[in-house]
Design a protein around this motif. Structure first.
Motif, PDB file in Angstrom:
ATOM      1  N   LYS A  47      46.700   0.522  27.498  1.00 42.34           N
ATOM      2  CA  LYS A  47      47.844   0.717  27.478  1.00 42.34           C
ATOM      3  C   LYS A  47      48.843  -0.446  27.905  1.00 42.34           C
ATOM      4  N   GLU A  48      48.339  -1.273  28.597  1.00 43.93           N
ATOM      5  CA  GLU A  48      49.262  -2.442  29.455  1.00 43.93           C
ATOM      6  C   GLU A  48      48.508  -3.792  29.130  1.00 43.93           C
ATOM      7  N   ALA A  49      47.412  -3.856  28.721  1.00 39.22           N
ATOM      8  CA  ALA A  49      46.993  -5.290  28.496  1.00 39.22           C
ATOM      9  C   ALA A  49      47.492  -5.774  27.111  1.00 39.22           C
ATOM     10  N   LYS A  50      48.457  -6.762  27.294  1.00 35.21           N
ATOM     11  CA  LYS A  50      48.997  -7.462  26.327  1.00 35.21           C
ATOM     12  C   LYS A  50      48.213  -8.796  25.979  1.00 35.21           C
ATOM     13  N   GLY A  51      47.383  -8.890  26.871  1.00 37.79           N
ATOM     14  CA  GLY A  51      46.793 -10.326  26.716  1.00 37.79           C
ATOM     15  C   GLY A  51      45.610 -10.461  27.798  1.00 37.79           C
ATOM     16  N   LEU A  52      44.794 -11.545  27.486  1.00 38.87           N
ATOM     17  CA  LEU A  52      43.833 -11.581  28.594  1.00 38.87           C
ATOM     18  C   LEU A  52      44.115 -11.714  30.172  1.00 38.87           C
ATOM     19  N   ASP A  53      45.426 -12.336  30.300  1.00 36.77           N
ATOM     20  CA  ASP A  53      45.799 -12.394  31.817  1.00 36.77           C
ATOM     21  C   ASP A  53      46.015 -11.064  32.321  1.00 36.77           C
ATOM     22  N   ASP A  54      46.330 -10.092  31.428  1.00 40.60           N
ATOM     23  CA  ASP A  54      46.644  -8.642  31.911  1.00 40.60           C
ATOM     24  C   ASP A  54      45.339  -8.067  32.189  1.00 40.60           C
ATOM     25  N   VAL A  55      44.271  -8.186  31.376  1.00 44.66           N
ATOM     26  CA  VAL A  55      43.047  -7.687  31.663  1.00 44.66           C
ATOM     27  C   VAL A  55      42.294  -8.051  33.241  1.00 44.66           C
ATOM     28  N   VAL A  56      42.558  -9.561  33.076  1.00 40.06           N
ATOM     29  CA  VAL A  56      42.275 -10.152  34.580  1.00 40.06           C
ATOM     30  C   VAL A  56      42.947  -9.584  35.508  1.00 40.06           C
ATOM     31  N   GLN A  57      44.314  -9.324  35.450  1.00 49.80           N
ATOM     32  CA  GLN A  57      44.976  -8.695  36.608  1.00 49.80           C
ATOM     33  C   GLN A  57      44.621  -7.354  36.923  1.00 49.80           C
ATOM     34  N   ILE A  58      44.444  -6.468  35.926  1.00 50.75           N
ATOM     35  CA  ILE A  58      43.934  -5.109  35.987  1.00 50.75           C
ATOM     36  C   ILE A  58      42.427  -5.038  36.493  1.00 50.75           C
ATOM     37  N   LEU A  59      41.561  -5.726  36.347  1.00 51.00           N
ATOM     38  CA  LEU A  59      40.419  -5.744  36.964  1.00 51.00           C
ATOM     39  C   LEU A  59      40.548  -6.367  38.425  1.00 51.00           C
ATOM     40  N   GLY A  60      41.380  -7.470  38.612  1.00 55.20           N
ATOM     41  CA  GLY A  60      41.770  -7.756  39.895  1.00 55.20           C
ATOM     42  C   GLY A  60      42.310  -6.736  40.781  1.00 55.20           C
ATOM     43  N   ASP A  61      42.898  -6.211  40.332  1.00 52.56           N
ATOM     44  CA  ASP A  61      43.639  -5.067  41.208  1.00 52.56           C
ATOM     45  C   ASP A  61      42.716  -3.820  41.636  1.00 52.56           C
ATOM     46  N   ALA A  62      41.525  -3.801  40.966  1.00 58.86           N
ATOM     47  CA  ALA A  62      40.512  -3.051  41.572  1.00 58.86           C
ATOM     48  C   ALA A  62      39.690  -3.479  42.679  1.00 58.86           C
ATOM     49  N   THR A  63      39.814  -4.573  42.763  1.00 62.85           N
ATOM     50  CA  THR A  63      39.126  -5.149  44.166  1.00 62.85           C
ATOM     51  C   THR A  63      39.562  -4.317  45.425  1.00 62.85           C
ATOM     52  N   GLY A  64      38.226  -4.148  46.067  1.00 67.06           N
ATOM     53  CA  GLY A  64      38.400  -3.283  47.205  1.00 67.06           C
ATOM     54  C   GLY A  64      38.823  -2.020  47.140  1.00 67.06           C
ATOM     55  N   ASN A  65      38.898  -1.283  45.936  1.00 65.16           N
ATOM     56  CA  ASN A  65      39.126   0.054  45.670  1.00 65.16           C
ATOM     57  C   ASN A  65      38.105   0.770  44.797  1.00 65.16           C
ATOM     58  N   LEU A  66      37.068   0.003  44.815  1.00 62.76           N
ATOM     59  CA  LEU A  66      35.765   0.589  43.913  1.00 62.76           C
ATOM     60  C   LEU A  66      34.936   1.086  44.938  1.00 62.76           C
ATOM     61  N   ASP A  67      34.112   2.162  44.423  1.00 58.83           N
ATOM     62  CA  ASP A  67      33.409   3.149  45.193  1.00 58.83           C
ATOM     63  C   ASP A  67      31.755   2.630  44.593  1.00 58.83           C
ATOM     64  N   ALA A  68      31.187   1.987  45.259  1.00 62.46           N
ATOM     65  CA  ALA A  68      29.643   1.479  44.783  1.00 62.46           C
ATOM     66  C   ALA A  68      28.994   2.542  44.054  1.00 62.46           C
ATOM     67  N   LYS A  69      28.740   3.698  44.841  1.00 62.33           N
ATOM     68  CA  LYS A  69      27.847   4.873  44.393  1.00 62.33           C
ATOM     69  C   LYS A  69      28.448   5.433  42.983  1.00 62.33           C
ATOM     70  N   LYS A  70      29.867   5.627  43.142  1.00 65.96           N
ATOM     71  CA  LYS A  70      30.391   6.117  41.863  1.00 65.96           C
ATOM     72  C   LYS A  70      30.046   5.166  40.567  1.00 65.96           C
ATOM     73  N   VAL A  71      30.366   3.842  40.976  1.00 63.89           N
ATOM     74  CA  VAL A  71      30.104   2.822  39.784  1.00 63.89           C
ATOM     75  C   VAL A  71      28.804   2.815  39.526  1.00 63.89           C
ATOM     76  N   CYS A  72      27.819   2.776  40.347  1.00 64.90           N
ATOM     77  CA  CYS A  72      26.644   3.048  39.781  1.00 64.90           C
ATOM     78  C   CYS A  72      26.053   4.261  38.985  1.00 64.90           C
ATOM     79  N   GLN A  73      26.596   5.487  39.433  1.00 67.45           N
ATOM     80  CA  GLN A  73      26.532   6.743  38.816  1.00 67.45           C
ATOM     81  C   GLN A  73      27.031   6.591  37.230  1.00 67.45           C
ATOM     82  N   GLU A  74      28.289   6.134  37.188  1.00 65.76           N
ATOM     83  CA  GLU A  74      28.608   5.816  35.827  1.00 65.76           C
ATOM     84  C   GLU A  74      27.991   4.904  35.122  1.00 65.76           C
ATOM     85  N   ALA A  75      27.677   3.848  35.640  1.00 68.08           N
ATOM     86  CA  ALA A  75      26.566   2.906  34.783  1.00 68.08           C
ATOM     87  C   ALA A  75      25.540   3.542  34.406  1.00 68.08           C
TER      88      ALA A  75
END
Length: 438
Positions: free
Chosen positions: A384-412
């Motif tokens: 919806k929001e990424a219009k360029g690679l900088d936006d992708v980097v920003q979106i992923l950067g905003d996730a820093t510190g807000n990720l749940d390790a257990k949940k990320v592994c389960q989804e992986a």
């Protein structure tokens, strides 16, 4: 005792890895908490050994995959997860191996010390002490400089990296009180310097400091920390191999591209349209195993979840075998009968799928599917929001510190299962196609 000044027992997480007061507000929030009945505790760990020292690795893996490892025993457990020791070995076997490795490390360290006396001194180099031409830099502030011109290319190459290692060391985990003691920073520098001398093919690259730092904190003996790091690097070293035309992690990025293309074609196409089909925005995640995306404590939790899920009970044997061993023999050692349930329980959840399906792609590490999991979690926002690679980097950067390790592994694991299912389906279609031609 293996922990460097770290409390044991029922202490709070913050007591194990104290943060400098002035950094408290800047570090990501820690989500991991030891949970009774789920986390591998010291009591459960010791109970998993037989009288002579054989480890019930299946029981240990189940516990780690449910709730990680208690900080009081992380270093000891990691040595097994990384293949430093065979769970089928005895206490006596491991003591012999540990002593032999300590002697080997000390010999390498002494060899390095002859070339650079600062090794092992409790201090370390942060400015160049030698020029590209091999001539000593006599106005260095390090309190030591080479007395002679270095002619040997191997020695020169190594000495040119020493100050770069030092510059990275002073930036490593500086929010932790542990590294306010220069002796601890020097220990990290020593290990990285010795490693870069021993593995000249790869040498030292930025990011290795982030991989090595937890080992230095968890294992008091620097030789034990070195070998734990060295075994971690056996999984990661190709990520650090670079040339003028390629980066080591490129293979994993290509696999990530293929995974997303298979499980989420719409997201992949959107990234392609943004000129991000090479997935270079995931470079850092794979290079330093998500050290920037999680707090220090949560990144350790993520690592042990990964290593437990990727665990292969033959890892020690495969590492110790000669590189010239016959390929068929290696396959025989590594691949058990898929219908042997007891034997399969000695594999981590992720590795077990490869054994059961017979699909063995050496580049499809769990870390690739962890990145895919993070991308999928941000799927709607990216579309919806990424219009360029900088936006992708920003979106992923905003996730820093807000990720749940257990949940990320389960989804992986879910993405991995879906990916293998589709790969198997595609293989079946190809086989049927050729059968029809015949």
């Amino acid at each position: 005792m293996v922990l460097c000044g770290i409390p044991t027992g029922d202490a709070e997480i913050g007591d194990f890895y104290p943060i400098r007061p002035e950094c408290q507000a800047d570090v990501p929030k820690t989500r991991f908490r030891p949970r009774a009945g789920k986390t591998l505790s010291a009591r459960r760990w010791h109970a998993a050994f037989s009288e002579d020292g054989h480890l019930d690795i299946a029981k240990v893996l189940r516990r780690i995959q449910r709730g990680g490892v208690h900080p009081a025993i992380k270093g000891l457990v990691w040595e097994f997860l990384l293949g430093c020791f065979d769970p089928n070995s005895t206490f006596e076997d491991r003591n012999e191996i540990r002593q032999r490795r300590r002697e080997q490390y000390n010999n390498w360290k002494a060899e390095c010390k002859e070339m650079c006396p600062i090794i092992g001194s409790g201090s370390f180099i942060k400015t160049p002490v030698i020029g590209d031409d091999g001539h000593p830099i006599t106005d260095s502030d390090e309190g030591w400089h080479a007395s002679d011109v270095v002619i040997d290319k191997k020695v020169l190459q190594w000495m040119l990296t020493l100050h770069q290692i030092g510059l990275d060391v002073v930036r490593t985990d500086q929010s932790l009180e542990f590294y306010q003691n220069e002796v601890n920073s020097a220990k990290l520098w020593d290990i990285l310097a010795v490693y870069s001398w021993v593995d000249m093919d790869i040498g030292y690259m930025q990011g290795m400091n982030d991989i090595c730092s937890p080992m230095v904190i968890l294992l008091e003996n620097d030789a034990d920390a070195y070998w734990c790091f060295e075994h971690a690097m056996r999984r990661l070293r190709e990520n650090f191999r670079t040339s003028t035309t390629s980066i080591g992690v490129q293979t994993q990025l290509s696999t990530l591209s293929q995974v997303i293309k298979t499980v989420d074609p719409k997201l992949h196409q959107h990234l392609e349209d943004l000129d991000g089909g090479e997935y270079l925005f995931a470079f850092r995640m794979l290079m330093v195993l998500f050290r920037r995306e999680f707090s220090f404590v949560d990144s350790l939790y993520l690592w042990e979840l990964m290593w437990a899920m990727e665990y292969n009970p033959n890892i020690f044997t495969m590492y110790e075998e000669s590189k010239e061993a016959d390929e068929e023999e290696e396959k025989e050692v590594a691949a058990p009968a898929s219908n042997n349930k007891q034997q399969l329980q000695q594999y981590g959840k992720f590795e077990r799928k490869y054994v059961q399906t017979g699909i063995t792609d050496q580049h499809s590490a769990l870390s690739i599917f962890l990145v895919a999991s993070i991308l999928e979690a941000k799927n709607k926002k990216i579309l919806k929001e990424a219009k360029g690679l900088d936006d992708v980097v920003q979106i992923l950067g905003d996730a820093t510190g807000n990720l749940d390790a257990k949940k990320v592994c389960q989804e992986a694991l879910k993405i991995h299962k879906k990916y293998l299912s589709q790969v198997c389906h595609q293989m079946l279609l190809v086989i049927l196609f050729f059968m029809m031609l015949v």
